[in-house]
Write a protein that holds these residues in place. Structure first.
Motif, short mmCIF file in Angstrom:
data_model
loop_
_atom_site.label_atom_id
_atom_site.label_comp_id
_atom_site.label_asym_id
_atom_site.label_seq_id
_atom_site.Cartn_x
_atom_site.Cartn_y
_atom_site.Cartn_z
N UNK A 206 0.86 -1.18 0.00
CA UNK A 206 0.00 0.00 0.00
C UNK A 206 0.90 1.24 0.00
N UNK A 207 0.70 2.08 -0.99
CA UNK A 207 1.50 3.30 -1.13
C UNK A 207 1.27 4.24 0.04
N UNK A 208 2.30 5.00 0.37
CA UNK A 208 2.17 6.05 1.38
C UNK A 208 1.28 7.16 0.85
N UNK A 209 0.84 8.03 1.73
CA UNK A 209 0.01 9.16 1.30
C UNK A 209 0.79 10.00 0.30
N UNK A 210 2.08 10.18 0.53
CA UNK A 210 2.90 10.95 -0.41
C UNK A 210 2.98 10.25 -1.77
N UNK A 211 3.10 8.94 -1.74
CA UNK A 211 3.14 8.17 -2.98
C UNK A 211 1.85 8.29 -3.76
#
Length: 99
Positions: free
Chosen positions: A32-37
């Motif tokens: 799961x990608x980070x919020x920044x990603x």
């Protein structure tokens, strides 16, 4: 359930995938990608729904977004005065200064 698949083609996408958190879902590993990603991917796509999603992410993660990381990664694909990045900065500033 809708799932977005991402195969890294540009270095920016590889960094998003590399920085993803590993979780378990239905007994299977899931990245799961980070919020920044997520913000970076949505900045690159820059569709109306992406802009709405970015606004929701900024609101939900008020004060937690690593803008320096986003700007550093963005610099590998576009200028720092690109409209998408300027809009993100304005959203973050507005959210961070609001009540």
């Amino acid at each position: 359930m809708r799932i977005d698949w991402l195969k890294p083609v540009l270095p920016i996408y590889k960094h998003v995938v590399d920085g993803a958190e590993s979780l378990q879902a239905f007994g299977r590993p899931l990245s799961v990608a980070s919020v920044e990603g997520l913000i970076l991917c949505k900045l690159l796509a820059d569709r109306p729904q992406d802009r709405a999603d970015i606004a929701a992410l900024v609101h939900t993660h008020k004060g937690e977004i690593n803008l320096e990381f986003v700007e550093q990664e963005w610099a590998t694909v576009a200028e720092s005065d690109a409209p998408q990045l300027l809009a993100l900065r304005a959203m973050i500033k507005k959210t961070d200064t609001a009540g």
